[in-house]
Design a protein around this motif. Sequence first.
Motif, PDB file in Angstrom:
ATOM      1  N   GLU A 115       0.805  -1.210   0.000  1.00 59.24           N
ATOM      2  CA  GLU A 115       0.000   0.000   0.000  1.00 59.24           C
ATOM      3  C   GLU A 115       0.839   1.261   0.000  1.00 59.24           C
ATOM      4  OE1 GLU A 115      -2.760  -0.449   3.161  1.00 59.24           O
ATOM      5  OE2 GLU A 115      -3.628  -2.222   2.205  1.00 59.24           O
ATOM      6  N   ASP A 116       1.815   1.281   0.885  1.00 62.53           N
ATOM      7  CA  ASP A 116       2.547   2.534   0.985  1.00 62.53           C
ATOM      8  C   ASP A 116       3.533   2.728  -0.160  1.00 62.53           C
ATOM      9  OD1 ASP A 116       1.153   2.990   3.168  1.00 62.53           O
ATOM     10  OD2 ASP A 116       2.760   2.671   4.616  1.00 62.53           O
ATOM     11  N   ARG A 117       4.228   1.680  -0.466  1.00 62.93           N
ATOM     12  CA  ARG A 117       5.311   1.854  -1.431  1.00 62.93           C
ATOM     13  C   ARG A 117       5.049   1.034  -2.689  1.00 62.93           C
ATOM     14  NH1 ARG A 117       8.798   5.048   0.928  1.00 62.93           N
ATOM     15  NH2 ARG A 117      10.145   4.910  -0.884  1.00 62.93           N
ATOM     16  N   ASP A 148       7.442   1.341  -5.618  1.00 64.44           N
ATOM     17  CA  ASP A 148       8.701   0.601  -5.542  1.00 64.44           C
ATOM     18  C   ASP A 148       8.508  -0.818  -6.036  1.00 64.44           C
ATOM     19  OD1 ASP A 148       9.855   2.788  -4.556  1.00 64.44           O
ATOM     20  OD2 ASP A 148      10.033   2.096  -2.481  1.00 64.44           O
ATOM     21  N   ILE A 171       0.864   7.931  -5.952  1.00 63.71           N
ATOM     22  CA  ILE A 171       0.634   6.487  -5.981  1.00 63.71           C
ATOM     23  C   ILE A 171       0.753   6.037  -4.544  1.00 63.71           C
ATOM     24  CG2 ILE A 171       1.440   4.289  -6.883  1.00 63.71           C
ATOM     25  CD1 ILE A 171       2.610   5.920  -9.227  1.00 63.71           C
ATOM     26  N   ASN A 172      -0.374   5.903  -3.892  1.00 59.94           N
ATOM     27  CA  ASN A 172      -0.404   5.676  -2.450  1.00 59.94           C
ATOM     28  C   ASN A 172       0.439   6.743  -1.762  1.00 59.94           C
ATOM     29  OD1 ASN A 172      -2.105   3.626  -2.928  1.00 59.94           O
ATOM     30  ND2 ASN A 172      -0.593   2.020  -2.725  1.00 59.94           N
ATOM     31  N   ARG A 173       1.450   6.315  -0.999  1.00 61.03           N
ATOM     32  CA  ARG A 173       2.148   7.360  -0.249  1.00 61.03           C
ATOM     33  C   ARG A 173       3.294   8.000  -1.014  1.00 61.03           C
ATOM     34  NH1 ARG A 173       3.575   5.082   5.413  1.00 61.03           N
ATOM     35  NH2 ARG A 173       5.132   6.758   5.337  1.00 61.03           N
ATOM     36  N   ILE A 174       3.660   7.363  -2.091  1.00 62.85           N
ATOM     37  CA  ILE A 174       4.745   7.950  -2.883  1.00 62.85           C
ATOM     38  C   ILE A 174       4.129   8.802  -3.980  1.00 62.85           C
ATOM     39  CG2 ILE A 174       6.742   7.439  -4.316  1.00 62.85           C
ATOM     40  CD1 ILE A 174       6.843   4.738  -2.958  1.00 62.85           C
ATOM     41  N   LEU A 210       4.846  11.273  -7.515  1.00 57.55           N
ATOM     42  CA  LEU A 210       5.761  11.763  -8.529  1.00 57.55           C
ATOM     43  C   LEU A 210       5.334  13.181  -8.861  1.00 57.55           C
ATOM     44  CD1 LEU A 210       5.876   8.683 -10.878  1.00 57.55           C
ATOM     45  CD2 LEU A 210       7.624   9.429  -9.306  1.00 57.55           C
ATOM     46  N   ASP A 233      10.443  11.170  -3.546  1.00 60.12           N
ATOM     47  CA  ASP A 233      10.723  10.386  -2.363  1.00 60.12           C
ATOM     48  C   ASP A 233      12.158   9.911  -2.467  1.00 60.12           C
ATOM     49  OD1 ASP A 233       9.182   8.333  -0.217  1.00 60.12           O
ATOM     50  OD2 ASP A 233      10.985   7.549  -1.176  1.00 60.12           O
ATOM     51  N   PHE A 248      13.913   7.451  -1.324  1.00 56.96           N
ATOM     52  CA  PHE A 248      14.214   6.073  -1.683  1.00 56.96           C
ATOM     53  C   PHE A 248      13.710   5.746  -3.085  1.00 56.96           C
ATOM     54  CE2 PHE A 248      13.497   1.511  -1.828  1.00 56.96           C
ATOM     55  CZ  PHE A 248      14.796   1.103  -1.591  1.00 56.96           C
ATOM     56  N   ASN A 249      12.555   6.265  -3.380  1.00 57.19           N
ATOM     57  CA  ASN A 249      12.014   6.058  -4.721  1.00 57.19           C
ATOM     58  C   ASN A 249      12.980   6.585  -5.781  1.00 57.19           C
ATOM     59  OD1 ASN A 249       9.475   7.163  -6.817  1.00 57.19           O
ATOM     60  ND2 ASN A 249       9.716   5.037  -6.214  1.00 57.19           N
ATOM     61  N   TRP A 259      16.123   6.543  -5.535  1.00 55.85           N
ATOM     62  CA  TRP A 259      17.173   5.532  -5.681  1.00 55.85           C
ATOM     63  C   TRP A 259      16.705   4.398  -6.584  1.00 55.85           C
ATOM     64  CZ3 TRP A 259      17.705   0.320  -4.407  1.00 55.85           C
ATOM     65  CH2 TRP A 259      19.017  -0.193  -4.451  1.00 55.85           C
ATOM     66  N   VAL A 260      15.436   3.999  -6.435  1.00 61.29           N
ATOM     67  CA  VAL A 260      14.930   2.867  -7.235  1.00 61.29           C
ATOM     68  C   VAL A 260      14.906   3.246  -8.713  1.00 61.29           C
ATOM     69  CG1 VAL A 260      13.089   1.216  -7.541  1.00 61.29           C
ATOM     70  CG2 VAL A 260      13.559   2.114  -5.299  1.00 61.29           C
ATOM     71  N   TRP A 261      14.417   4.433  -9.004  1.00 62.60           N
ATOM     72  CA  TRP A 261      14.429   4.886 -10.401  1.00 62.60           C
ATOM     73  C   TRP A 261      15.858   4.919 -10.932  1.00 62.60           C
ATOM     74  CZ3 TRP A 261      10.384   4.842 -13.332  1.00 62.60           C
ATOM     75  CH2 TRP A 261       9.123   5.145 -12.828  1.00 62.60           C
ATOM     76  N   VAL A 297      11.694  10.585   7.960  1.00 63.59           N
ATOM     77  CA  VAL A 297      10.822  10.720   6.790  1.00 63.59           C
ATOM     78  C   VAL A 297      11.657  10.467   5.539  1.00 63.59           C
ATOM     79  CG1 VAL A 297       9.037  12.232   7.664  1.00 63.59           C
ATOM     80  CG2 VAL A 297      11.221  13.192   6.930  1.00 63.59           C
ATOM     81  N   LEU A 298      10.971  10.188   4.447  1.00 64.35           N
ATOM     82  CA  LEU A 298      11.675   9.942   3.201  1.00 64.35           C
ATOM     83  C   LEU A 298      11.295  10.935   2.114  1.00 64.35           C
ATOM     84  CD1 LEU A 298      11.748   6.069   3.022  1.00 64.35           C
ATOM     85  CD2 LEU A 298      13.697   7.594   3.121  1.00 64.35           C
TER      86      LEU A 298
END
Lengths: 582, 160, 505, 102
Positions: B126-128, B131, C72-75, C77, C133, C135-136, C138-140, C192-193
């Motif tokens: 849900e949150d991420r 990812d 998208i939910n908590r993240i 763009l 975000d 961390f996001n 970093w994933v991208w 926090v992120l």
Amino acid sequence: MASILIYLVIGLPWIGALLVWLAGDKRTTVQHILAILFSVASGIAAVALLFNTSSTTVINLDAGGVFGQFTFVADGLAVFLAVVATVIGSLAVIFSVDYMHGEKSLGRYYAMVLFFIGGMAGLVLTSNLLLMFFFWEITALCSYALIAFHNDDPKAVAGGIKALIITQLGGVGLLAGALLLFSQTGSYDFNRMIADPGIIDPRILSGMAFGCLVAAAAKSAQFPFQTWLPDAMEAPTPISALIHAATMVNAGVYLLARFFPAFKGVPGWTTAVILVGMISAILTAIMALVANDLKRVLAYSTVSQLGYMVFAIGCGGVYASQFHLFSHSIFKALLFLAAGAVIHSVGTRDMRQMGALGKQMPLTRFVFVIGSLALAGIPVLNGFWSKELVLEAGLQHGPIWAYAFMLLSAGLTAFYTFRMVYMVFYGKPSSEKHVHDAQPAMKVALIPLAAGALLSWLLAGPFSSLLHNSLPAHEIHAITTTEVLMEVLAAPATYIALAVVALGLIAWWQRQHLGGVAHAFRWLTAAAENSFGFEAVNAGIVRLTLGAAQKLRTTQTGLLNWNIAGLLIAFIAVILILVVRG
Amino acid sequence: MLNALIAAGIILCAIQAIRVKKLIAAALWLAGCSALTALMLYLLGAPEIAVIELSVGAGLVTVLFVFAINIIGDEAPVRMPAIPPLVAWLLVILSFGTLAYLNLPLLEIEVPTLVTIPMAASSIWEDRALDVILQIVLIFAGVLGIINLISDNSSRESKA
Amino acid sequence: MTAQTALTLLLAIPLGAAPVIYLAGRIALKTRVKSGGASARILAVLALLAAMVPLYYAAMHFTSTGPLTLDINRISLQMDGISLLVALTALILGLCVTFFSTKYMQNDEGEEKFFALLMIMIVGIIGLVCATDLFNLWVWFEVMAVSSYLLVAFYRSQPDALEAGVKYLVQSATGSVFILLGIALTFAQTGVLNLHEIRLAVSAGGNSPIILSASVLMLIGFGVKAALVPLHTWLPDAHSQAPSGISAMLSGIVIEAGLVALLRSTGAVIVSHTTWGYLIMAFGALNLLVGNLMALRQTQVKRMLAYSSVSQMGYILVGIGVAVYTLQPEGAAGGFFHVITHSLMKGAAFLAAGALLYALRMAHHNHEPLTVSDLDGASQRYPVTAFFLAVALLALGGLPPLAGFMSKWQIFVAGFQSGNSLAIALVIFAAINSVLSLGYYAPLVNRMYRHEPSDLVKEGKPISWVMVLPLVIMTVAIVALGIWPPLVRWLTTPAAMSLLAIFGG
Amino acid sequence: MTTIPYIDMLTVMIVFGIGLYTLLITRNLIKVVIALQILVKAGMIALVLAGRINGQVMTGQSIALTVIVADTIVAVIALALAVQVKKHHGTVDLDKLRNLKG
């Protein structure tokens, strides 16, 4: 009206460049015709512009933001130089029809020449320092491309790159000047600054002044940047006439003349200008004495004559300097083009392999001698009047030692000029080859220039009123031609100068008997042949840079571990910096 | 106490993984390191991730290592390191000395005791969610590349 | 189309296209052996063209209402000025590269994988610059990196390409672990992120050594991708060994995307923007000097261009450094303008060099690098390509009125306006470096216009119009931007504003 | 439970140091990949620890999951590259793998 003419003067050659390029190298006749048409049309537009001069901005395009207003002003100084660029440009193009006959990639040649003519006109017509810098770079680029035109020849390529790099280095000075102007006034329009230099912080103004001096010295091949011009002689000869004698190298002088009212108050600036001009004039005059390459002699003499103009500006003689620029453009273009006719027919540039060409090339000899007399400052040719004005300005407003050196180089000028004429057209023939006189199109270009060298001094009066009317800040007095003539003839400087020139001639005549003197100055000629060490300095800088580059290459070890080590080193360095700074 | 033991184990395994000469053995020490890491993650209150680390890190990756080492074969160990060990030590100590020094304050933070261990699935999905979508993209890209890398080169010559 | 749909589609179209391209390529390969890649090629071009549509709408939304956000939910763009600029550049460059590669990669095995990975790389770049975000981000970043590792080592039977791939991978992976540690420290300290929340927490918390070390870790980690000297060592290898289209992408946009990631992440955690500005300017000076000097003695065309990327990165860094230092937008606008112009110039240079490489060597199944002397007289046989390469090189050398000069100029003006004597000295230094760079651009141009073509040129194969068309587009853009720089002001000004927002101005 | 950060943070730092030292010192490509894996382990522990410190265990966990996936893929690619390197260079010695320099 003026705005349309400005568009035409700059735009026509550029359109022509594009068309010539598009025409392709298979249709050489079309290329010749197009090139002549567009350059002559631009010349006509420039001449028409002479009757529309004013000191107000006539074109104003807003490029916005940090690019400012693209402004053009058709004042006397600008229009006069635009006329020189386009008219001599047209003559060089006409001359090229014969000279470049049968050359490969003619499209590239003409396109670059036309692009240059437009760029040069733009350079003098704009009043936006940024835009001036653009045009400045365009002319440098064209000069480079044309010097390296025969780029199978490594010497030509090296000469081209040398010219490009040195003028670009000088360009940094102009760039800094433009940036300073913008950061001070929020606009690139230098006319505001010229009208009132007080709007700029004196320290900044001094930075700009010396930045512009560096730029001017590099562009006009003045001390200590003079080394590129002789090497630029690898260019086809019409290019040497157009770019490296009559137009582009004058851009530096133009820059100094343009900004003179703003910078004259900067402490030490005028002295620096005088020094630069004087050293260039004397050093290269000596080098011209010993050179054996016909075009190199002319190149050295160009630097020397440009030195006169720079010197005149340093002494406050803006009018004298511009008038000499005018005369010089005509007689030096004439000399170069005539030399081109000689080289084209003999097939070498070495004067030792020429001699006694006069009989076979009577017309060429005739015009060449006229040009030489003007160069040497013999009355009543145009070079005489303008050089006397320069020397007079030097005597009145400059330091006396500088004047003495300028006189000495006037003598040397006479000496090397006669040496050159003798080696090429008189003396003993050194080859049995049959040579032919200048071809028809060459004649078309040579004869008007010869007429100009004989008569252009008659324009001294109109020329002064042209500058006077549209350049209020320069404080140029409008005088009639008669007044100019009277002034020159009445001044004692004239007779001193004539005496020195005569001495130079006598020295040439009596050269056999002066063996002892020549021997005594052996070290000087040896130094002159080595261009006083400037080439060595140049080579040293290049070697140093390349050596550093080569050393630096070892840092790219190709070993992954060292790459990671680099990462860690950067990490440590940054973290330490941040910890120390807090 | 258990924490300290596991930490010592992880460090030991890591050192062994780089010290041993035989590559297979190194891969196995790495697996051990991975397993202990999983344990540490469990103790930190992340059981799901511990399981995944155990299966992927200690399992899958080790298998792949063994495969690769089998193909490549053990090369005779080279005595000379590529850059002087002294330099290497200096760099590592300098960089992580400063880093560790700067992070000393982290050690004074009170860590709350875990009351309940919430289910991870909800958080992950849900949150991420983004990812997770990107994980799929990563896997797809990786698979494509690996197919390209390991596919036989011979077909190209025949085509060309 | 709503803003959210536009942003979703912008990412989803190329992303969805990737597997489709791969499958279509495979199926075609199975059924019709001859033209395995044709469908993949066409699909790739179409997908990027289609992605232009949502980008257009996104740009419209942006100019009318400001940044658009997709949750998208908590993240979430967010497309702000920087992301719009980079996304647009990436798509245009990507389109040119894809179109170019349809011919360049023809008959290479694994063509369908190439295009699929290229799509993923482009999505990675767009996502990277939109991430909010930490961390996001970093994933991208990993998505972009993983796809680029494989593209660099695409010629897997070439020893040198493999070597380059290995170095690139190891250096980049090490960097990404640095970033991870930085993220962990930031997260531990602030809890926090989200980048904006981190920024708030950091400015409330003051100067903490933990955050300081996190910022350095992220600087170094992302700096590897952004090719800051001395982290640049992978770049000349990777850029010279990759397929030419990929070289263009790497130089033109990937390193810039790395820089954007660097700025976004560190912008959230730094305390003193003046120190940070100095630091970025210092890296800029290093990049200028090292890149230029290293390029001076190169004999391989693509390697020389790769080093020139290092030095061009220096100009961008100088511009952005000045903006970070002064918190005035001019420098950043110049820096981002240079991002655009550099991607056009370097893209065109790499593609033109690639076209020549293809015609001179690869069409003969020869994978040796193209050396400078191979280009002797190239203008005789390939007048158009040689001309475009010459324009691109001269633009890179900063000759007006080409685009490269204009962007450098804007950076220089900002440096002078900052009134800081160090910045002014740096600008002069940069200008002199610009002259120095002519020392390697000009000889190459000269060689192409020699009269006597090299043997290689004489035997060269013709260059297809497919390869020339992207060059035409880019060259026109270079000239147009040179003559009328305000054309992209609608992009660079918001980007500069976004940068200031990142650094809290 | 206050000792956790001490020990775990120390582990992270030491393991990180070991990994970097290996990257600097080793000449074997496989060892390089092993070192990368060791580095990632440290990063992973640090992330979960960070989540634990500020009471967001779940976020830390879900982040770590992504890290595992990403770095496994990188490891696999690295290994595949190493296999190809062996095939075309005949060795995985980094000192022999330096055609590209200068």
